[in-house]
Design an enzyme around this catalytic site. Structure first.
Site, short mmCIF file in Angstrom:
data_model
loop_
_atom_site.label_atom_id
_atom_site.label_comp_id
_atom_site.label_asym_id
_atom_site.label_seq_id
_atom_site.Cartn_x
_atom_site.Cartn_y
_atom_site.Cartn_z
N LYS A 152 4.67 16.22 -8.61
CA LYS A 152 6.12 16.22 -8.79
C LYS A 152 6.69 17.60 -9.12
O LYS A 152 7.83 17.90 -8.78
CB LYS A 152 6.52 15.23 -9.89
CG LYS A 152 6.30 13.78 -9.44
CD LYS A 152 7.36 12.86 -9.98
CE LYS A 152 7.38 11.54 -9.23
NZ LYS A 152 6.13 10.75 -9.40
N GLU A 191 17.28 11.70 -12.31
CA GLU A 191 16.93 10.35 -12.70
C GLU A 191 15.42 10.32 -12.89
O GLU A 191 14.70 11.17 -12.38
CB GLU A 191 17.31 9.36 -11.59
CG GLU A 191 16.28 9.23 -10.45
CD GLU A 191 16.12 10.48 -9.60
OE1 GLU A 191 17.05 11.30 -9.55
OE2 GLU A 191 15.06 10.64 -8.98
N SER A 219 -2.54 12.31 -6.05
CA SER A 219 -1.20 12.79 -6.40
C SER A 219 -1.06 13.19 -7.86
O SER A 219 -0.21 14.01 -8.20
CB SER A 219 -0.16 11.71 -6.05
OG SER A 219 -0.52 10.47 -6.64
C1 LIG Z 1 5.80 9.57 -8.92
C2 LIG Z 1 4.39 9.51 -8.49
C3 LIG Z 1 4.01 8.95 -7.26
C4 LIG Z 1 4.97 8.28 -6.32
O1 LIG Z 1 5.96 9.09 -5.79
P1 LIG Z 1 5.96 9.57 -4.27
O2 LIG Z 1 7.32 10.14 -4.09
O3 LIG Z 1 5.71 8.38 -3.41
O4 LIG Z 1 4.89 10.58 -4.12
C5 LIG Z 1 2.69 8.98 -6.90
N1 LIG Z 1 1.75 9.53 -7.72
C6 LIG Z 1 2.07 10.07 -8.91
C7 LIG Z 1 0.99 10.65 -9.75
C8 LIG Z 1 3.40 10.08 -9.34
O5 LIG Z 1 3.71 10.61 -10.53
#
Ligand SMILES: *Cc1c(COP(=O)(O)O)cnc(C)c1O
Length: 384
Positions: free
Chosen positions: A88, A110, A368
């Site tokens: 993020k 948000e 992610s």
């Molecule tokens: C917020 C988040 C997501 C989901 O958001 P995307 O916009 O689909 O990438 C996925 N993994 C983590 C670790 C997150 O914090």
């Protein structure tokens, strides 16, 4: 020569459905973003911060034990190593850079579980911007550690006491505040969703994931992977990983959704937060309630670029249950020494299924984020 836009780019570029009062702010943002793209010095400055502040490039790790168990080659693109613990910050740093580049002193954002709020608060602190974060009151309570983090980074947290007091209501409240304040504040949106031009801006700031992964996997294997696997909430980490490979038809793209919030897999065309995309709707065309053990995937919509890829047959999607994700989290931790976020664990589970159907192939899993934030949820679900 400019090439024709693809159907998914056309879907991403469709006009926004927003209150007329916001149209000039979105136009100004688009012009500012295009000016930034043409400004090589500005782009170099942001790239420098991604390196010196966010910790890029992130590692590409070969998961040797998973490869042996599943029968193929498995690579992990390690966004869990980004400052803040998830992908993020790539986007928040980009959008806060853009905000100060356009002359703003404040940002509005948000947040659902608080991950995007924390990333925005971090980036705003780095640029000396004042951050206002809107979060549903239920989520403030559920995610109290993130609320404390945001405040430590100097952000003002505004709990939202409307509707179900969760993400959907936070977006509505934040957008309403922005309508009245768009002369002095930029809006920092957290995924590849929302009105034009946000889906394109966020995908641009996240495409670094796939650009790096492409170079890294080529260096190790000499070629391209057979499949990219990523979890999808709004779709920003997936779009970021997929963009560098979308024109390579030999590379399969697999989106892993939470089974209780699978808008690519079970959704239909509709409008949510200013954009037309695949949305989970009731037969009366209201937004359907969703559920996922991972707060980051618990969203009834998805970015229009990914929806376009799915409708155009370029993207496969799969619905992963909470239990399958928990198994994926455990297997990755035990076999590879990587504790991933519950969101990312959906991609681990999806990659395992894909390799079972495509033995001997090579896949890259988008990790992610890191899983420390999810230990409580994990223990609640699996009883320690
Ligand atoms: C917020 C988040 C997501 C989901 O958001 P995307 O916009 O689909 O990438 C996925 N993994 C983590 C670790 C997150 O914090």
């Amino acid at each position: 020569m400019e090439r024709e836009p693809t159907p998914w780019e056309r879907m991403e570029a469709a006009d926004a459905y927003v209150p007329p009062l916001l149209a000039p702010a979105l136009k100004r943002l688009e012009a500012g973003f295009d000016r930034f793209l043409d400004d090589a010095a500005a782009r170099t400055e942001l790239d420098g911060l991604l390196e010196s502040f966010a910790g890029r490039p992130t590692a590409l790790t070969e998961a040797l034990h998973l490869g042996r168990r599943w029968g193929g080659r498995v690579f992990l693109k390690r966004e869990d190593l980004v400052h803040g613990g998830a992908h993020k910050l790539n986007n928040a740093l980009g959008q806060c850079y853009l905000a100060q580049y356009m002359g703003f002193r404040e940002v509005i954002a948000e947040t659902g579980a608080g991950q995007h709020g924390v990333a925005t608060a971090i980036a705003a602190a780095r640029f000396g911007l004042k951050a206002h974060v809107y979060q549903g009151a239920v989520d403030v309570e559920r995610q109290s550690l993130n609320a404390h983090r945001m405040r430590l980074f100097g952000a003002t947290l505004h709990p939202v006491y409307e509707g179900s007091q969760t993400l959907n209501d936070a977006v509505n409240a934040a957008l309403r505040v922005w309508v009245g304040r768009h002369e002095e504040a930029a809006y920092c949106l957290g995924s590849v969703t929302g009105p034009r031009p946000y889906p394109r801006i966020v995908r641009h700031f996240q495409r670094v994931i796939g650009d790096e992964a492409r170079r890294q996997v080529r260096r190790v294997t000499g070629g391209l992977p057979d499949c990219l696997v990523a979890c999808v909430g709004g779709g920003s980490n997936a779009a970021g990983l997929f963009t560098a490979f979308v024109d390579d038809p030999s590379v399969a793209l697999l989106a892993c959704e939470a089974a209780g919030a699978a808008s690519l897999t079970f959704g239909s065309l509709g409008t949510l937060h200013g954009t037309e995309s695949l949305v989970l709707q009731t037969p009366e065309r209201n937004i359907a309630p969703t559920h996922s053990i991972s707060a980051g995937l618990d969203y009834p919509g998805v970015g229009p670029w990914l929806a376009g890829l799915k409708l155009g047959g370029r993207l496969q999607s799969v619905a992963i249950t909470d239990d399958q994700a928990l198994d994926g989290l455990e297997e990755l931790a035990r076999e590879e020494g990587v504790l991933c976020a519950l969101e990312s664990a959906h991609a681990v589970a999806g990659a395992r299924q894909w390799l079972a159907r495509n033995p001997g192939r090579t896949c890259v899993i988008g990790i992610s984020g890191r899983g420390d934030k999810d230990l409580d949820s994990y223990l609640k679900a699996r009883g320690g």
